[in-house]
Design a protein around this motif. Structure first.
Motif, PDB file in Angstrom:
ATOM      1  N   ARG A   1       6.519   3.250   7.464  1.00 22.46           N
ATOM      2  CA  ARG A   1       5.357   3.438   6.586  1.00 22.46           C
ATOM      3  C   ARG A   1       5.287   4.889   6.122  1.00 22.46           C
ATOM      4  O   ARG A   1       6.069   5.722   6.545  1.00 22.46           O
ATOM      5  N   SER A   2       4.351   5.156   5.230  1.00 18.18           N
ATOM      6  CA  SER A   2       4.052   6.491   4.713  1.00 18.18           C
ATOM      7  C   SER A   2       5.255   7.157   4.047  1.00 18.18           C
ATOM      8  O   SER A   2       5.657   8.262   4.419  1.00 18.18           O
TER       9      SER A   2
ATOM     10  N   GLY B   1       0.816  -1.205   0.000  1.00 18.45           N
ATOM     11  CA  GLY B   1       0.000   0.000   0.000  1.00 18.45           C
ATOM     12  C   GLY B   1       0.850   1.255   0.000  1.00 18.45           C
ATOM     13  O   GLY B   1       2.072   1.189   0.021  1.00 18.45           O
ATOM     14  N   GLN B   2       0.204   2.397  -0.026  1.00 15.69           N
ATOM     15  CA  GLN B   2       0.821   3.716   0.027  1.00 15.69           C
ATOM     16  C   GLN B   2       1.889   3.911  -1.057  1.00 15.69           C
ATOM     17  O   GLN B   2       2.998   4.372  -0.782  1.00 15.69           O
TER      18      GLN B   2
ATOM     19  N   TYR C   1       6.856   1.865  -1.917  1.00 17.48           N
ATOM     20  CA  TYR C   1       5.612   1.506  -1.244  1.00 17.48           C
ATOM     21  C   TYR C   1       5.864   0.900   0.126  1.00 17.48           C
ATOM     22  O   TYR C   1       6.977   0.467   0.433  1.00 17.48           O
ATOM     23  N   THR C   2       4.818   0.857   0.935  1.00 16.17           N
ATOM     24  CA  THR C   2       4.860   0.198   2.235  1.00 16.17           C
ATOM     25  C   THR C   2       4.409  -1.244   2.054  1.00 16.17           C
ATOM     26  O   THR C   2       3.455  -1.516   1.325  1.00 16.17           O
TER      27      THR C   2
ATOM     28  N   ILE D   1       4.113   5.438  -4.119  1.00 20.51           N
ATOM     29  CA  ILE D   1       4.501   6.707  -4.742  1.00 20.51           C
ATOM     30  C   ILE D   1       5.493   6.374  -5.846  1.00 20.51           C
ATOM     31  O   ILE D   1       6.107   5.298  -5.842  1.00 20.51           O
TER      32      ILE D   1
ATOM     33  N   TYR E   1       9.986   9.051   5.890  1.00 20.61           N
ATOM     34  CA  TYR E   1       8.935   8.114   6.251  1.00 20.61           C
ATOM     35  C   TYR E   1       8.751   8.110   7.753  1.00 20.61           C
ATOM     36  O   TYR E   1       9.596   8.597   8.503  1.00 20.61           O
TER      37      TYR E   1
ATOM     38  N   THR F   1       7.479   9.356   1.514  1.00 22.65           N
ATOM     39  CA  THR F   1       7.298  10.549   0.687  1.00 22.65           C
ATOM     40  C   THR F   1       8.674  10.971   0.168  1.00 22.65           C
ATOM     41  O   THR F   1       9.691  10.689   0.803  1.00 22.65           O
TER      42      THR F   1
END
Length: 97
Positions: free
Chosen positions: A74-75, A9-10, A22-23, A12, A94, A77
């Protein structure tokens, strides 16, 4: 020998769309709670070649774990940094633990 699978998920795009960052949360056949109820599920950030590009450079490598020493990451950028040579460099920020 237990085989690890992941829930992804997540995503970019990085490196001008050549890679997907990604995560990846560890997944198993056991019931798992969503991220809202289980924020401590082990996760890592990976980079993979963009599967929609047929460029030899992007399709020749496999997935790379960018956070091998973090139990929870996670997350992702991208941060664009301008260096002294007027070339743009990127760094990944992150949330991690």
């Amino acid at each position: 020998n237990k085989q690890h699978t992941h829930t992804l998920g997540q995503p970019i795009f990085g490196n001008y769309g050549k890679h997907v960052i990604y995560t990846a949360w560890e997944a198993s056949s056991e019931r798992k709670l969503g991220a809202l109820h289980c924020t401590q599920r082990p996760s890592q950030i990976y980079q993979s070649p963009n599967p929609f590009l047929s460029d030899d450079d992007s399709s020749s490598s496999s997935s790379i774990c960018l956070t091998p020493h973090d139990a929870l990451a996670r997350s992702p950028t991208l941060l664009l940094q301008n260096n002294d040579d007027n070339h743009d460099d990127t760094a990944i920020a992150y949330l991690g633990h």
